[in-house]
Design a protein around this motif. Sequence first.
Motif, PDB file in Angstrom:
ATOM      1  N   CYS A  59       0.824  -1.210   0.000  1.00 41.93           N
ATOM      2  CA  CYS A  59       0.000   0.000   0.000  1.00 41.93           C
ATOM      3  C   CYS A  59       0.860   1.264   0.000  1.00 41.93           C
ATOM      4  CB  CYS A  59      -0.970   0.007   1.178  1.00 41.93           C
ATOM      5  SG  CYS A  59      -2.196  -1.311   1.118  1.00 41.93           S
ATOM      6  N   ASN A  60       2.011   1.198  -0.672  1.00 39.76           N
ATOM      7  CA  ASN A  60       2.950   2.320  -0.774  1.00 39.76           C
ATOM      8  C   ASN A  60       3.500   2.778   0.569  1.00 39.76           C
ATOM      9  OD1 ASN A  60       2.833   2.564  -3.643  1.00 39.76           O
ATOM     10  ND2 ASN A  60       0.792   3.446  -3.389  1.00 39.76           N
ATOM     11  N   LYS A  61       3.608   1.841   1.527  1.00 38.33           N
ATOM     12  CA  LYS A  61       4.126   2.170   2.853  1.00 38.33           C
ATOM     13  C   LYS A  61       5.016   1.042   3.371  1.00 38.33           C
ATOM     14  CE  LYS A  61       0.191   4.978   4.238  1.00 38.33           C
ATOM     15  NZ  LYS A  61      -0.801   5.226   5.276  1.00 38.33           N
ATOM     16  N   ASN A  62       5.776   1.363   4.407  1.00 38.50           N
ATOM     17  CA  ASN A  62       6.501   0.364   5.195  1.00 38.50           C
ATOM     18  C   ASN A  62       5.696   0.109   6.463  1.00 38.50           C
ATOM     19  OD1 ASN A  62       9.148   1.970   3.916  1.00 38.50           O
ATOM     20  ND2 ASN A  62       9.318  -0.250   3.993  1.00 38.50           N
ATOM     21  N   TRP A  63       5.743  -1.141   6.924  1.00 38.58           N
ATOM     22  CA  TRP A  63       4.974  -1.556   8.101  1.00 38.58           C
ATOM     23  C   TRP A  63       5.866  -2.367   9.039  1.00 38.58           C
ATOM     24  CZ3 TRP A  63      -0.131  -0.020   7.942  1.00 38.58           C
ATOM     25  CH2 TRP A  63      -0.636   0.327   6.693  1.00 38.58           C
ATOM     26  N   ALA A  64       5.686  -2.190  10.319  1.00 41.37           N
ATOM     27  CA  ALA A  64       6.344  -3.020  11.321  1.00 41.37           C
ATOM     28  C   ALA A  64       5.280  -3.923  11.940  1.00 41.37           C
ATOM     29  CB  ALA A  64       6.990  -2.147  12.394  1.00 41.37           C
ATOM     30  N   SER A 109       2.180  -1.569  12.886  1.00 43.09           N
ATOM     31  CA  SER A 109       2.351  -0.121  12.936  1.00 43.09           C
ATOM     32  C   SER A 109       1.267   0.504  12.056  1.00 43.09           C
ATOM     33  CB  SER A 109       3.752   0.265  12.454  1.00 43.09           C
ATOM     34  OG  SER A 109       3.912  -0.039  11.078  1.00 43.09           O
ATOM     35  N   ASN A 110       1.239   1.815  12.001  1.00 38.51           N
ATOM     36  CA  ASN A 110       0.212   2.512  11.228  1.00 38.51           C
ATOM     37  C   ASN A 110       0.560   2.664   9.759  1.00 38.51           C
ATOM     38  OD1 ASN A 110      -1.626   2.997  13.393  1.00 38.51           O
ATOM     39  ND2 ASN A 110      -0.130   4.429  14.183  1.00 38.51           N
ATOM     40  N   GLY A 111       1.799   2.385   9.397  1.00 33.95           N
ATOM     41  CA  GLY A 111       2.247   2.519   8.014  1.00 33.95           C
ATOM     42  C   GLY A 111       2.992   3.831   7.820  1.00 33.95           C
ATOM     43  N   ALA A 112       4.198   3.745   7.281  1.00 33.48           N
ATOM     44  CA  ALA A 112       5.035   4.931   7.084  1.00 33.48           C
ATOM     45  C   ALA A 112       5.281   5.147   5.596  1.00 33.48           C
ATOM     46  CB  ALA A 112       6.364   4.752   7.809  1.00 33.48           C
ATOM     47  N   ASN A 113       5.187   6.380   5.166  1.00 33.34           N
ATOM     48  CA  ASN A 113       5.469   6.741   3.776  1.00 33.34           C
ATOM     49  C   ASN A 113       6.979   6.861   3.588  1.00 33.34           C
ATOM     50  OD1 ASN A 113       2.743   6.936   2.885  1.00 33.34           O
ATOM     51  ND2 ASN A 113       2.583   8.844   4.011  1.00 33.34           N
ATOM     52  N   THR A 114       7.666   5.735   3.681  1.00 36.19           N
ATOM     53  CA  THR A 114       9.135   5.747   3.703  1.00 36.19           C
ATOM     54  C   THR A 114       9.757   4.799   2.689  1.00 36.19           C
ATOM     55  OG1 THR A 114       9.029   4.139   5.518  1.00 36.19           O
ATOM     56  CG2 THR A 114       9.301   6.456   6.136  1.00 36.19           C
ATOM     57  N   LEU A 115       9.026   4.411   1.660  1.00 32.25           N
ATOM     58  CA  LEU A 115       9.570   3.448   0.702  1.00 32.25           C
ATOM     59  C   LEU A 115      10.826   3.965   0.003  1.00 32.25           C
ATOM     60  CD1 LEU A 115       6.408   1.883  -0.952  1.00 32.25           C
ATOM     61  CD2 LEU A 115       7.925   0.877   0.758  1.00 32.25           C
ATOM     62  N   LYS A 116      11.018   5.267  -0.087  1.00 37.14           N
ATOM     63  CA  LYS A 116      12.203   5.807  -0.754  1.00 37.14           C
ATOM     64  C   LYS A 116      13.398   5.920   0.190  1.00 37.14           C
ATOM     65  CE  LYS A 116      10.701  10.604  -0.221  1.00 37.14           C
ATOM     66  NZ  LYS A 116      10.313  11.827  -0.899  1.00 37.14           N
ATOM     67  N   TYR A 117      13.243   5.513   1.434  1.00 39.65           N
ATOM     68  CA  TYR A 117      14.313   5.580   2.433  1.00 39.65           C
ATOM     69  C   TYR A 117      14.745   4.190   2.868  1.00 39.65           C
ATOM     70  CZ  TYR A 117      12.521  10.337   2.836  1.00 39.65           C
ATOM     71  OH  TYR A 117      12.096  11.603   2.556  1.00 39.65           O
ATOM     72  N   CYS A 118      15.907   4.119   3.472  1.00 40.85           N
ATOM     73  CA  CYS A 118      16.337   2.885   4.134  1.00 40.85           C
ATOM     74  C   CYS A 118      15.637   2.846   5.492  1.00 40.85           C
ATOM     75  CB  CYS A 118      17.855   2.872   4.308  1.00 40.85           C
ATOM     76  SG  CYS A 118      18.757   2.866   2.746  1.00 40.85           S
ATOM     77  N   THR A 119      14.989   1.727   5.786  1.00 42.43           N
ATOM     78  CA  THR A 119      14.179   1.635   7.006  1.00 42.43           C
ATOM     79  C   THR A 119      14.434   0.324   7.739  1.00 42.43           C
ATOM     80  OG1 THR A 119      12.359   0.655   5.757  1.00 42.43           O
ATOM     81  CG2 THR A 119      12.292   3.048   6.087  1.00 42.43           C
ATOM     82  N   TYR A 120      14.018   0.294   8.984  1.00 41.54           N
ATOM     83  CA  TYR A 120      13.999  -0.947   9.762  1.00 41.54           C
ATOM     84  C   TYR A 120      12.819  -0.905  10.712  1.00 41.54           C
ATOM     85  CZ  TYR A 120      16.390   1.804  13.422  1.00 41.54           C
ATOM     86  OH  TYR A 120      16.737   2.759  14.350  1.00 41.54           O
ATOM     87  N   ALA A 121      12.362  -2.072  11.115  1.00 46.50           N
ATOM     88  CA  ALA A 121      11.282  -2.189  12.083  1.00 46.50           C
ATOM     89  C   ALA A 121      11.892  -2.380  13.463  1.00 46.50           C
ATOM     90  CB  ALA A 121      10.381  -3.368  11.737  1.00 46.50           C
ATOM     91  N   ALA A 122      11.281  -1.767  14.448  1.00 43.76           N
ATOM     92  CA  ALA A 122      11.691  -1.939  15.845  1.00 43.76           C
ATOM     93  C   ALA A 122      10.471  -2.406  16.626  1.00 43.76           C
ATOM     94  CB  ALA A 122      12.226  -0.642  16.419  1.00 43.76           C
TER      95      ALA A 122
END
Length: 140
Positions: A59-64, A109-122
């Motif tokens: 859904c165009n987001k990152n999720w934890a 999580s609620n979903g982050a608009n961060t697909l263009k970034y390097c991310t990690y779940a905590a």
Amino acid sequence: MKKLSAAVLAAAAIAMTFTGTAQAEYNPKCKTGVTQIGSTTYLKKGAETVASLKQFKGCNKNWAYVYVWDSWMAKHKETFHIRVAIWTSTGSEAADYAGVDGRTQEAWSNGANTLKYCTYAAGNVFSQNYSVHDSTDVRC
């Protein structure tokens, strides 16, 4: 012949168990589905696994996502809390944060608009008696 057929069916069932495609967890906040990115991290207290922590995209987001294991819940009857977040690898605060209280077994999580970034779940699972936390590998 019946013994051979039963043996063949049993072998096929076992093979499907070990080679079948795993289904991703259902994210109620992303109806089109999510795909796990990176590896699963296990939140542990000593040698015991408390929960699994994963990062997904969809859904165009990152999720934890945190899932508390049945075996942990069976042995530990106290109320606990789950906190879950998406962080960017360069950020000083979580890009997305959520939590649940009470003996709820999973949290998204609620979903982050961060697909263009390097991310990690905590993730963190805690009560008055323990606190375990960790993060997944960074995905770009």
